[in-house]
Design an enzyme around this catalytic site. Structure first.
Site, PDB file in Angstrom:
ATOM      1  N   THR A 215     -12.926   0.035  74.433  1.00  0.00           N
ATOM      2  CA  THR A 215     -12.569  -0.297  75.632  1.00  0.00           C
ATOM      3  C   THR A 215     -11.183  -1.109  75.797  1.00  0.00           C
ATOM      4  O   THR A 215     -10.774  -1.560  74.512  1.00  0.00           O
ATOM      5  CB  THR A 215     -13.533  -1.267  76.083  1.00  0.00           C
ATOM      6  OG1 THR A 215     -14.943  -0.617  76.319  1.00  0.00           O
ATOM      7  CG2 THR A 215     -13.349  -2.000  77.286  1.00  0.00           C
ATOM      8  N   ARG A 243     -25.783   5.479  83.028  1.00  0.00           N
ATOM      9  CA  ARG A 243     -25.757   4.095  82.320  1.00  0.00           C
ATOM     10  C   ARG A 243     -24.348   3.562  82.723  1.00  0.00           C
ATOM     11  O   ARG A 243     -23.311   4.107  82.848  1.00  0.00           O
ATOM     12  CB  ARG A 243     -25.754   4.467  80.924  1.00  0.00           C
ATOM     13  CG  ARG A 243     -25.593   3.167  80.024  1.00  0.00           C
ATOM     14  CD  ARG A 243     -24.151   3.019  79.647  1.00  0.00           C
ATOM     15  NE  ARG A 243     -24.031   1.641  78.725  1.00  0.00           N
ATOM     16  CZ  ARG A 243     -23.038   0.964  78.313  1.00  0.00           C
ATOM     17  NH1 ARG A 243     -21.932   1.503  78.866  1.00  0.00           N
ATOM     18  NH2 ARG A 243     -22.950   0.097  77.552  1.00  0.00           N
ATOM     19  N   VAL A 244     -24.266   2.272  83.039  1.00  0.00           N
ATOM     20  CA  VAL A 244     -23.315   1.596  83.554  1.00  0.00           C
ATOM     21  C   VAL A 244     -23.217   0.334  82.498  1.00  0.00           C
ATOM     22  O   VAL A 244     -24.414  -0.482  82.299  1.00  0.00           O
ATOM     23  CB  VAL A 244     -23.091   0.996  84.654  1.00  0.00           C
ATOM     24  CG1 VAL A 244     -21.853   0.377  85.181  1.00  0.00           C
ATOM     25  CG2 VAL A 244     -22.947   2.282  85.649  1.00  0.00           C
ATOM     26  N   GLY A 245     -22.172  -0.101  81.736  1.00  0.00           N
ATOM     27  CA  GLY A 245     -21.988  -1.351  80.968  1.00  0.00           C
ATOM     28  C   GLY A 245     -21.651  -2.608  81.579  1.00  0.00           C
ATOM     29  O   GLY A 245     -21.604  -2.648  82.682  1.00  0.00           O
ATOM     30  N   ASP A 246     -21.091  -3.519  80.862  1.00  0.00           N
ATOM     31  CA  ASP A 246     -20.628  -4.702  81.339  1.00  0.00           C
ATOM     32  C   ASP A 246     -19.370  -4.716  81.794  1.00  0.00           C
ATOM     33  O   ASP A 246     -19.156  -5.486  82.714  1.00  0.00           O
ATOM     34  CB  ASP A 246     -20.731  -5.692  80.155  1.00  0.00           C
ATOM     35  CG  ASP A 246     -19.672  -5.319  78.945  1.00  0.00           C
ATOM     36  OD1 ASP A 246     -19.791  -4.204  78.482  1.00  0.00           O
ATOM     37  OD2 ASP A 246     -18.896  -6.018  78.559  1.00  0.00           O
ATOM     38  N   THR A 266     -15.457  -6.845  75.099  1.00  0.00           N
ATOM     39  CA  THR A 266     -15.485  -5.810  74.660  1.00  0.00           C
ATOM     40  C   THR A 266     -16.619  -5.499  73.718  1.00  0.00           C
ATOM     41  O   THR A 266     -16.722  -6.558  72.883  1.00  0.00           O
ATOM     42  CB  THR A 266     -14.242  -4.906  74.171  1.00  0.00           C
ATOM     43  OG1 THR A 266     -14.683  -3.816  73.552  1.00  0.00           O
ATOM     44  CG2 THR A 266     -13.464  -5.693  73.235  1.00  0.00           C
ATOM     45  N   GLY A 267     -17.582  -4.509  73.787  1.00  0.00           N
ATOM     46  CA  GLY A 267     -18.743  -4.583  72.700  1.00  0.00           C
ATOM     47  C   GLY A 267     -20.003  -3.964  73.512  1.00  0.00           C
ATOM     48  O   GLY A 267     -19.693  -3.257  74.633  1.00  0.00           O
ATOM     49  N   GLY A 269     -22.259  -3.317  75.847  1.00  0.00           N
ATOM     50  CA  GLY A 269     -22.490  -3.667  77.159  1.00  0.00           C
ATOM     51  C   GLY A 269     -23.662  -4.192  77.488  1.00  0.00           C
ATOM     52  O   GLY A 269     -23.844  -5.357  78.245  1.00  0.00           O
TER      53      GLY A 269
END
Ligand code: ASP
Length: 351
Positions: A215, A243-246, A266-267, A269
């Protein structure tokens, strides 16, 4: 002779000691920090050439953002400029070069926050807007909402005259091979290559796993004292079911509050969402008076305690930068008024 020397010396002391002379000679304070993802392969596996490419890309992006600030531009403009450049760079998992979903699509997420009044904008599941960070900013500035997703977000993008591209614009061979590898490992079917993708090339890239995350993000302080933060990603390889991350979640992947902090994360999520990483860091700085470093370290330790991997870039209200990560490295760079870019990759390289 001696008197003349003393008089000249006194004049010099006067010139340099006058507060206004100081004020004029010291450049206005601004500061920018960026990241290009945490994770990173072991030093031994990163070829010299690839390492040089990353360092050059980071330096270019932080310089672009710095140029905006040097000219008196806003923190928001600097963040958007630096992130847009990384979105266009296939090295990073954002925009062009984003990872693929299990269905073989690039679905992009981004968010941006203005520390002045804590306005924010975010988008998720973008497939046709070239610069998701620009779209997130339009959501903040030109819609009554904070977060738009999928087709609706693309429809809004059309009203904003943002550059639209065919989904295959985001395609890269390296990411496609990462997807194939991921799906094989998980015994899932490999989808057809997206329409418009180039013909398969021979595998000349041996470092398919070199970038588990990837990211991009930026935090900036402008000469007016405003802080902005933004983050943009393709998410994680082989993601399914929308799917949606952070990254597009304000408070998890991105946060900014003037006088206090700016954060981009970043990581993995799923863990960053559960800890509310970006907001938690700012809250510790605000309410407990923690330094950026102490707050970042404490919150990354919390992420680690629930088995999450990743890192953050943090800036305090005065433009001081902290990094924290529990991965072997995080692509990152910083630049301040009057300074030179500092580019780092590995965790033990310091600030
Ligand atoms: N945080 C991103 C996500 O979970 C991925 C990353 O930072 O590499 O979507």
């Amino acid at each position: 002779m001696k008197e003349r020397f003393i008089a000249a010396l006194a004049a010099l002391v006067l010139i340099f000691a006058t507060p206004s002379a100081f004020a004029q000679s010291s450049p206005p304070r601004w500061s920018i920090v960026i990241h290009g993802g945490a994770g990173v392969i072991a030093r031994a596996e990163l070829t010299r050439q690839r390492e040089a490419q990353y360092r050059a890309a980071l330096e270019g992006a932080v310089r672009d953002g710095g140029r905006v600030l040097r000219r008196g531009g806003s923190a928001l403009d600097a963040v958007e400029t630096a992130i847009s450049r990384m979105e266009d760079d296939p090295l990073f998992n954002a925009g062009r070069g984003a990872v693929f979903t299990a269905e073989g699509r690039n679905e992009l997420d981004a968010s941006i926050m203005d520390g002045r009044g804590r306005a924010a904008g975010a988008v998720a599941g973008i497939t046709r807007t070239r610069h998701p960070i620009a779209l997130a900013r339009r959501v903040m500035e030109h819609s009554p909402h904070v977060m738009l997703i999928g087709e609706g977000a693309e429809a809004f993008a059309r009203t904003q005259n943002l550059e639209a591209v065919a989904p295959a614009f985001f395609f890269t061979e390296r990411r496609w091979r990462q997807l194939e590898q991921n799906l094989r490992r998980n015994r899932l079917p490999i989808p057809r290559r997206p329409a418009g993708a180039p013909q398969p090339r021979a595998a000349n890239d041996q470092h398919l796993d070199d970038h588990q995350f990837g990211t991009v993000g930026a935090v900036a302080l402008d000469t007016l004292g405003n802080i902005a933060a933004g983050t943009s990603t393709g998410g994680v390889t082989g993601k399914r079911w929308g799917r949606v991350g952070d990254t597009p979640l304000i408070g998890a992947g991105t946060y900014a509050q003037n006088g206090v902090c700016g954060v981009s994360a970043t990581g993995a999520g799923e863990y960053f969402i559960r800890i509310g990483v970006a907001r938690e860091i700012c809250a510790r700085m605000h309410l407990r008076d923690a330094s950026a470093q102490a707050a970042a370290d404490a919150v990354i330790a919390e992420v680690g305690a629930i088995s999450g991997d990743g890192g953050v870039i943090v800036m305090d209200g005065r433009g001081r930068v902290a990094y924290s990560m529990n991965t072997p490295g995080m692509y990152r760079a910083q630049l301040r008024a009057g300074g030179e870019p500092r580019v780092r990759i590995f965790a033990n390289e310091g600030n």
